[in-house]
Write a protein that holds these residues in place. Structure first.
Motif, short mmCIF file in Angstrom:
data_model
loop_
_atom_site.label_atom_id
_atom_site.label_comp_id
_atom_site.label_asym_id
_atom_site.label_seq_id
_atom_site.Cartn_x
_atom_site.Cartn_y
_atom_site.Cartn_z
N GLN A 59 28.21 -12.62 -12.35
CA GLN A 59 29.51 -12.31 -12.95
C GLN A 59 30.45 -11.88 -11.83
OE1 GLN A 59 29.69 -12.64 -16.56
NE2 GLN A 59 27.84 -13.68 -15.86
N SER A 60 31.70 -12.20 -11.99
CA SER A 60 32.66 -11.74 -10.99
C SER A 60 32.49 -10.25 -10.84
CB SER A 60 34.09 -12.04 -11.44
OG SER A 60 34.33 -13.41 -11.38
N PRO A 61 32.33 -9.77 -9.62
CA PRO A 61 32.17 -8.32 -9.45
C PRO A 61 33.30 -7.53 -10.10
CG PRO A 61 31.63 -9.44 -7.42
CD PRO A 61 32.16 -10.50 -8.36
N SER A 62 34.46 -8.14 -10.21
CA SER A 62 35.57 -7.40 -10.81
C SER A 62 35.35 -7.16 -12.31
CB SER A 62 36.90 -8.13 -10.59
OG SER A 62 36.90 -9.38 -11.23
N ARG A 63 34.40 -7.86 -12.91
CA ARG A 63 34.07 -7.54 -14.30
C ARG A 63 33.34 -6.20 -14.38
NH1 ARG A 63 31.11 -11.31 -18.10
NH2 ARG A 63 32.36 -10.21 -19.63
N GLY A 64 32.77 -5.78 -13.28
CA GLY A 64 32.12 -4.47 -13.24
C GLY A 64 30.85 -4.40 -14.06
N ASN A 94 26.14 -6.89 -11.31
CA ASN A 94 27.06 -8.01 -11.52
C ASN A 94 26.37 -9.27 -12.01
OD1 ASN A 94 29.34 -6.56 -10.63
ND2 ASN A 94 28.79 -6.98 -8.51
#
Lengths: 497, 1050
Positions: free
Chosen positions: B737-742, B749
């Protein structure tokens, strides 16, 4: 014949037993075998069951921000070692060598992990906000409001860290450049194609969100801190807002916000909440400073205990101090260490240094292993210096000077600045900026300050430890690249040049 | 009718009847080895015909109707033999060997004769694994079986080998096969990339709790038809271990023992003190601005220049011993086997040892003609002790890793001060000596003397069964099995130097209990109606596993006197991170299998299994698996027999199979969204810790197999050729998952989801040839080779790449659609610029970019204009496969009179190895270097692959960003094992009351032929990792072992 009979009987009874046992076994199969319940984790639908657990979730938001690779250690360390106050003593890739040498790339662990941990903290907040809304009936409305305020405060703090690290400073172009993706909703499941993709908002948009969160938090947070100021209260939100406006060079707003928490006359202190300078800076850096029951210099600090210790190679004392500490970085002789204040016998801040032979370590953080020094996130000295700088830049030299002295004379009561250092706006601003370096050394302000002032990251080093080159504001490595992991999965993301 | 006699799966035949007599045949049956008479041997003519048994003197007598032309001699523990019998006296030598089982394939819950078997499996016999200087039997499988790739990661004792059957069968789950010992699916400790149950630096493979000398045979089931009976656990192949049982006849007592020595294999050549000082100061002088010399030679008290060989400090010659004693026997109704074993092995790494005490016993008893009961029990106690070698999974960058220390510690510094005390600084790093530059690394001596890691197992593997023959050939069997593994791990790290220093001493004890119970009930019916033979089995199985761990960490030693967990410490904590866990899972299954043949010519089999597993999401707990196969024994056809081919081939079988099996190994609660609890200072917390996936379901592997097997020239040559195609779908992938999804979790991730697919395809060829068979001289050759083509065809989230990291710090592998799983991924280089000695990288645009550590712009194009910095992710390229595309073994056995000689060679190739250790060896910090650094660039125009030295440079040689200068061809051929034995003449030893006596000498890892520059191309720093194979990073080398042993039979 009799033997045969016996065997046959025997055989029959055994076969009956075998068949019976198989049947009993098959029929006794409980549903539980395939539906065990986790015993050491809480299932999502019970996570907001009662007020006590919701409170633990609030604590969990702080612990997310406090992760050792984020505010609990490394974020502060990176901001220091990218600047010019520290020299690498142990050339270890794991403890920031490439960060110190301005040599990171999108795959470097520092870059990847800080990004990931910041967003993990943010998502924890977003998950909490969504969960709280869904269970809002389970707790008292005032309390719910306060929790929302705390969550918003922490989200603002996290986005400020991200936007300052991975995007161009706001002051370059009033935030027109690309910031970071603004994730504001709970991310809890695999929701299909495109979920990973989110474009970067502009720097201005990120700042707007930060201010929005802080404005709302200010209205919702309690006026007085909880014991130890381990959780945000009203003054914390205001102080952070002043810091944000300072980063945007919006000095008038810094003055406005600061006025809410600094009295007009000495002794400068917040009208409410008990925020003020402690009488002694060595009190503040005793490892576990919480102030008194009614007054404290700390507006937010992150606590550690031996049970809740910072992770290995994340601890401030481990990096900056020696015995205790691992002497990872020592103070740059050509940096603020050269300032007379840090070499004087009268300035208490000089006592926060430790000499080891010819080199000097910062010993603000000094607790022995497991290095449980509390992390100062917002403290009143910064509040005063932010206000002083903004006052000076908006023409109020008198108040600026007074606030400057408040900080200086706390540590060196008899000190008087030479007139030339404070008589003009430019010289006064310069003196205040120097005072920040002295006062806030090791607390993670150096790199953000250089950036908001549009200054190069200076060269540093020596013939023993090696040299890190200067980085001009125009250079690509002035800001960090976006995490390579993000670049790989988020197709709308534009990398930094 | 004669061919029916091949039904060997049920070996004990009771209740035979005599028919009308037409002629009588008599004879004596003896052991072909020691010539002893064998009482109780079954002599039959097949189903329905007359039968007999040998008496106490091994004599038999049987009356045969005239239409019976041959006799079948069957005896537990011996190869069945068919002898043509006309009349008179027929003496028979039965081959007493571990090969008895070689005629059957123990596939799943029953066994099948090899001739009728239509799946793909390979059998490894006792002789191939016994007496080898290994800790666990899986280590001995290298090169022994087609389709089985075994890689010993390094020389740490009891380090689980990489074990892959037909390639990678998963991405995020384990590729380690299911191990079943006497019907018990045992713990391998594997849920991810490791098969070690140790939580510290002492490696601990639970398969080391099984005595290799107790093993009768190992069947490795590879295709879907043979593994489908294991359903959801079968995707990685199934390894069925059968332990020894008592053989009919007089009580046998055997002793096997060996002693051996172990040395490090192929250490790198390091700079000596003088070279080190020269090179390092040269690097300092080369920087801009120039750095002062920081390194100097130092003399000891006697005026001798200090020149420390850190390899001598860390490595030794280890001494090992191994003893086994077994007592076994059987009467007509009862067989028993008892054994004890003791093994004490020392590594070439100081303080690394393995000690095992083991007891095994089994009894099978026929209560009556219809009822058999039995039990099999083994208890073992094994103790693994190790220093921190930095060579286990996740340890490659451990500061205290003993493998790396000799590569980085300064040779011009002594480990001791003149007064004999440790030469360390206040922070525990190696003292400076005459250098002005401090080392980051601890003094290896302090770690060896004071740190201690142990991992101890108490492992019980047991079962009890009862079998009832309800009516003739219809058998009901119930078996209850358990595997109880208790593991105690202890860590002590000293407060002076190394990892314990910053904690002022650390002790961490964990205690782990793994419990599994398994109850299986099967109903088996074997029937022959005329030429139709049917073997049908239905069954039901339930098993339940609980994993519980508790751990406590204590830090801040109260006094330096204390050196264990129980001594006084100031701080202690016990949280999840210290090894507390409590999970469980359950399986519920129903299965059935039918094999059918017509006249032994046409073979069919079908298997179905329905598995329910607790770890999957609520609506997807059950999965259906199955397989089918067909076979044709052409050699049984008259047209074949009557053709010229019939004279050449004894057997010729065509076979094919297809099936769908599953893989499991997800976390016990992988489908659930969870919140964990932790601390925030002195308060506690609850926080979102795992994103669930309510749709998580079975990973399925579709396996196709087609092959032929044949024997030629009266058994002189036997061969199998198989083509396989494993297509894996619904891969349970930790979808990035995009790390920005947290997204939290482990790994962070990611969310476990059924996305992605890949295939493994290849050909396996196995041939055994008895080249020379004479009374005094024989020569047998086994050659096997397998090919593997692995390709990932789909991944999650728009086919996002997945990176494979080494110890969480270095990314040199990538998994990308269209390529092999875990391909080697580095930034390409174009060598060293002859003009200025700088490393040239090739960036993503194909442009050449050179690097300079100091003085001006770091990254420039060759014309000197600034270039964007090289970026490991953006500029990285796939430069090779991380796993071999072919591998195999060549094993030759010679006997001459009483001498025997075995020579085993393993080989593999087609892969690249990322030699990260070379980056360490060329790093331009204060670290020591390999002597190849002496070829560094010094003058314009010089052509070399070693860049100009600049102090502090960790880019040019690949420490900071992996580059292709450290990627090398991983092909090799290795002389893995050579053993020479001498068997004393029976008459001679009999006088001493000994039935048989053999002495042997054996050598392991004698030589390797390779183009690889590292210590050993048989290496895997990341163990069984699917995502990061083919990496060599800072590990200890492999071991070279010489043993002397004896086998005594009484």
């Amino acid at each position: 014949m009799t033997t045969m009979m016996t065997i046959r009987k025997y055989k029959n009874s055994i076969s009956v037993a075998l068949l019976a046992s198989v049947m009993v076994f098959v029929s006794s199969c409980t549903k539980d075998l395939l539906d065990p319940t986790p015993t050491t984790s809480i299932i999502d639908n019970e996570a907001f069951d009662n007020p006590a657990r919701i409170l633990l979730q609030v604590n969990g938001l702080y612990s997310g921000v406090k992760h050792g690779e984020f505010y609990g250690g490394r974020y502060i360390i990176y901001n220091e070692i990218r600047g010019d106050e520290f020299i690498v003593n142990r050339p270890n890739g794991v403890t920031g060598l490439d960060t110190w040498g301005q040599n990171v790339n999108s795959n470097t662990n520092e870059v990847v992990n800080l990004w990931s941990r910041s967003y993990a903290a943010i998502n924890r907040i977003n998950v909490f906000l969504a969960g709280l809304q869904a269970n809002i009936s389970k707790i008292d409305a005032t309390l719910a409001n306060q929790y929302i305020g705390e969550a918003e405060f922490l989200r603002a703090l996290s986005y400020l860290a991200l936007v300052q690290t991975y995007a161009k400073p706001y002051v370059f172009d009033n935030g027109a450049s690309l910031g970071v993706p603004l994730r504001l909703v709970a991310e809890t499941t695999l929701t299909g194609e495109g979920t990973n993709d989110l474009a970067r908002s502009t720097v201005a948009q990120v700042y707007a969100q930060i201010i929005k969160d802080l404005d709302d938090a200010e209205t919702k947070l309690p006026a007085t801190p909880s014991a130890g100021a381990f959780r945000a209260f009203k003054n914390t939100a205001i102080a952070l807002k002043a810091r944000v406006y300072l980063t945007q060079a919006n000095y008038a707003q810094v003055v406005t916000e600061s006025a809410k928490i600094i009295s007009t006359t000495a002794p400068f202190q917040a009208p409410a909440g008990g925020s003020r300078l402690d009488a002694s800076i060595s009190n503040v850096f005793n490892g576990a400073y919480t102030g008194t029951a009614t007054a404290s210099e700390t507006l937010l600090s992150l606590p550690f205990t031996t049970t809740d210790a910072p992770g290995t190679q994340n601890q401030l004392a481990f990096y900056f101090n020696t015995s205790p500490g691992n002497s990872e970085y020592y103070l740059n002789a050509a940096g603020i260490l050269a300032n007379p204040a840090l070499n004087s016998t009268t300035d208490a801040r000089a006592t926060l240094l430790t000499k080891a032979g010819t080199i000097t370590y910062l010993s603000k953080f000094k607790t022995a292993s497991p290095f449980t020094d509390y992390i100062p996130v917002v403290r009143y000295a910064e509040v005063l210096l932010n206000a002083a700088e903004a006052s000076a830049r908006t023409g109020n030299l008198t108040r600026a000077t007074d606030l400057l002295y408040a900080v200086r004379r706390r540590s060196d009561p008899a000190f008087t600045f030479p007139a030339a250092d404070i008589s003009t706006e430019a010289s006064l601003v310069n003196t205040i900026l120097t005072e920040r370096r002295i006062e806030l050394l090791g607390e993670g302000f150096r790199t953000p300050d250089l950036k908001r002032l549009g200054l190069a990251l200076p060269t540093k080093g020596n013939a023993t430890s090696g040299i890190a080159p200067a980085v001009a504001p125009t250079a690509p490595n002035y800001i960090w690249p976006i995490s390579g992991r993000e670049l790989q999965s988020n197709r709308l993301l534009v990398p930094n040049p | 009718m004669k061919k029916i006699l091949y039904l060997i799966g049920v070996v004990l035949l009771f209740g035979v009847q005599a028919f009308a007599q037409t002629r009588t045949i008599t004879g004596k049956v003896t052991d072909s080895g020691d010539g002893t008479a064998l009482p109780g041997v079954s002599i039959s003519t097949g189903r329905g015909g007359p039968s007999a048994r040998t008496n106490a003197a091994g004599e038999y007598s049987i009356s045969l109707p005239s239409d019976y032309k041959s006799l079948i001699f069957t005896f537990v523990g011996y190869a069945t033999q068919t002898v043509s019998a006309s009349s008179g006296r027929v003496n028979v030598l039965l081959v007493s060997s571990q090969n008895q089982l070689s005629e059957v394939v123990v596939s799943g819950y029953s066994s099948t004769s090899k001739k009728d078997f239509t799946g793909s499996a390979v059998k490894v016999s006792a002789a191939q694994i016994a007496n080898k200087p290994v800790q666990s039997f899986d280590q001995a499988l290298a090169g022994q079986a087609a389709g089985v790739n075994i890689i010993q990661p390094n020389g740490v004792l009891n380090n689980p080998p990489v074990f892959r059957v037909r390639g990678f069968n998963s991405i995020s789950l384990s590729s380690y096969p299911l191990i079943v010992v006497d019907g018990v699916p045992v713990f391998t400790g594997t849920t991810g990339n490791t098969a070690s149950v140790s939580s510290n630096s002492a490696s601990n493979n639970p398969l080391g709790d099984i005595n290799p000398n107790d093993i009768e045979s190992i069947d490795i089931l590879k295709d879907a038809s043979s593994t489908a009976i294991y359903g959801s656990r079968a995707a990685n192949g199934v390894v069925v271990v059968t332990t020894k049982k008592g053989k009919q006849g007089k009580t046998r007592v055997n002793y096997d023992g060996w002693v051996g020595i172990t040395k490090a294999f192929n250490l790198p050549d390091m700079l000596n003190a003088e070279q080190y000082v020269t090179i390092k100061n040269e690097a300092r002088a080369n920087t801009t601005p120039r750095l002062d010399p920081g390194f100097a030679l130092q003399q000891d008290a006697s005026g001798k220049t200090i020149d420390t060989d850190w390899f001598d400090v860390v490595y030794q010659t280890g001494v090992s011993q191994n003893h086994n004693m077994s007592v076994s026997g059987a009467s007509e109704s009862t067989s028993y086997f008892l054994s004890t074993g003791y093994s004490k092995q020392e590594s070439f790494i100081k303080t690394n040892s393995f000690e095992r005490k083991i007891f095994r016993g089994n009894v099978d008893h026929h209560l009556s003609k219809a009822i058999t009961v039995g039990t099999n029990f083994s208890y073992s106690n094994s103790l693994n002790i190790g220093p921190n070698t930095g060579s286990l999974l996740g340890q490659a960058y451990n500061t205290g890793g003993l493998a790396r220390l000799p590569l980085v510690l300064a040779p011009n510094v002594s480990p001791y001060r003149p007064d004999g005390s440790y030469n360390i600084t206040a922070t525990g790093t190696l003292g400076l000596g005459a250098n002005t530059i401090a080392s980051n690394y601890p003094n290896a001596v302090v770690l060896l003397d004071n740190d201690r890691f142990t991992s101890k197992n108490d492992n019980i593997i047991a079962n009890v069964y009862g079998e009832l023959e309800i009516v003739k050939d219809l058998k009901l069997k119930t078996q209850y099995s358990l595997n109880k593994l208790n593991t105690a791990n202890t860590t002590f790290q000293n407060p002076l130097s190394g990892d314990g220093q910053s904690n002022n001493g650390l002790a961490l004890n964990t205690f782990e209990e793994y419990n599994r119970r398994d109850w299986t009930n099967t109903l088996n019916y074997i029937v022959a109606i005329d030429k139709h033979h049917i073997n049908a089995l239905v069954g039901q199985e339930e098993y339940h596993t609980t994993n519980v761990g508790t751990g406590t960490e204590r830090t801040n030693l109260a006094d330096g006197y204390f050196n264990n967990f129980q001594g006084n410490f100031l701080n202690s904590r016990s949280v999840a991170a210290t090894g507390n866990f409590n999970t469980e899972n359950g399986f519920r299954s129903f299965f059935g299998t039918v094999t059918y043949d017509f006249d032994k010519k046409y073979l069919l089999s079908g298997t179905f299994r329905r598995d329910g597993f607790s770890g999957l999401s609520a609506n997807n707990k059950y999965g259906n698996f199955g397989g089918a196969s067909i076979g044709w024994n052409i050699a049984e056809e008259d047209f074949f027999k009557n053709s010229s081919l019939g004279n050449i081939f004894d057997d010729f079988k065509l076979k094919g199979s297809y099936g769908v099996v599953g893989n499991i190994g997800v976390n016990d609660f992988a489908s659930l969204a969870l919140f964990n609890s932790g601390f925030y200072g002195s308060t506690s917390t609850v926080f979102f810790s795992q994103a669930g996936n309510p749709n998580l379901k079975w990973e399925t592997s579709k396996k196709t197999d087609a092959g032929i097997s044949f024997t030629m020239f009266k058994g002189r040559i036997t061969a199998d050729i198989d083509y396989y195609n494993n297509s894996i779908n619904n891969l349970i992938l930790n979808s990035p998952q995009s790390p920005s999804r947290g997204i939290p979790g482990d790994p962070v991730n990611t969310i476990a989801a059924n996305v992605g697919s890949m295939f493994n395809r290849g050909i396996e060829f196995n041939i055994t040839s008895r080249n020379i068979v004479k009374d005094n001289f024989s020569w047998t050759t086994n050659f096997n080779i397998s090919t593997l083509n692995n390709k990932v065809t789909a991944l999650a989230e728009g086919n996002a790449d997945i990176y494979g990291s080494t110890s969480g710090l270095e990314t040199a592998n990538i998994t990308r659609v269209g390529h092999t799983l875990g391909s080697i991924f580095v930034v390409p280089t174009a060598g060293v610029n002859p003009e200025n000695g700088r490393r040239i990288f090739i960036n993503r645009f194909g442009r050449e970019v050179q690097y300079k550590q100091t003085g001006g712009t770091a990254w420039t194009y060759l014309d000197g204009t600034p270039a964007p910095a090289i970026d490991g992710t953006l500029d990285g390229k796939i430069v090779g496969k991380g796993i071999p595309t072919f591998y195999g073994g060549l094993n030759n056995t010679f006997t001459y009179k009483d001498f025997d000689l075995t020579v085993g060679i393993t080989f593999s190739g087609g892969n690249k190895i990322y030699n990260g250790t070379q980056a360490t060896l060329r790093d331009q910090r204060f670290w020591n270097n390999h002597t190849d650094i002496l070829n560094r660039w010094t003058t314009p125009g010089q052509i070399t692959d070693i860049p100009r030295l600049e102090y502090g440079d960790n880019y040019s040689n690949g420490s900071a960003i992996p580059n292709s200068s450290n990627v090398q061809n991983g092909a090799y051929a290795k002389l893995k094992n050579v053993a020479l034995g001498y068997k004393f003449p029976t008459e001679l030893v009999n006088r001493a009351g000994i039935a048989s006596l053999r002495l042997y000498v054996q050598a392991t890892n004698l030589a390797v032929v390779t183009g690889y520059d590292g210590s050993d191309p048989e290496v895997s720093t990341n163990g069984n990792s699917n995502l990061a194979p083919g990496v060599d990073r800072n590990g200890v080398p492999s071991s070279r072992i010489f043993t002397f042993g004896l086998n005594v039979g009484f």
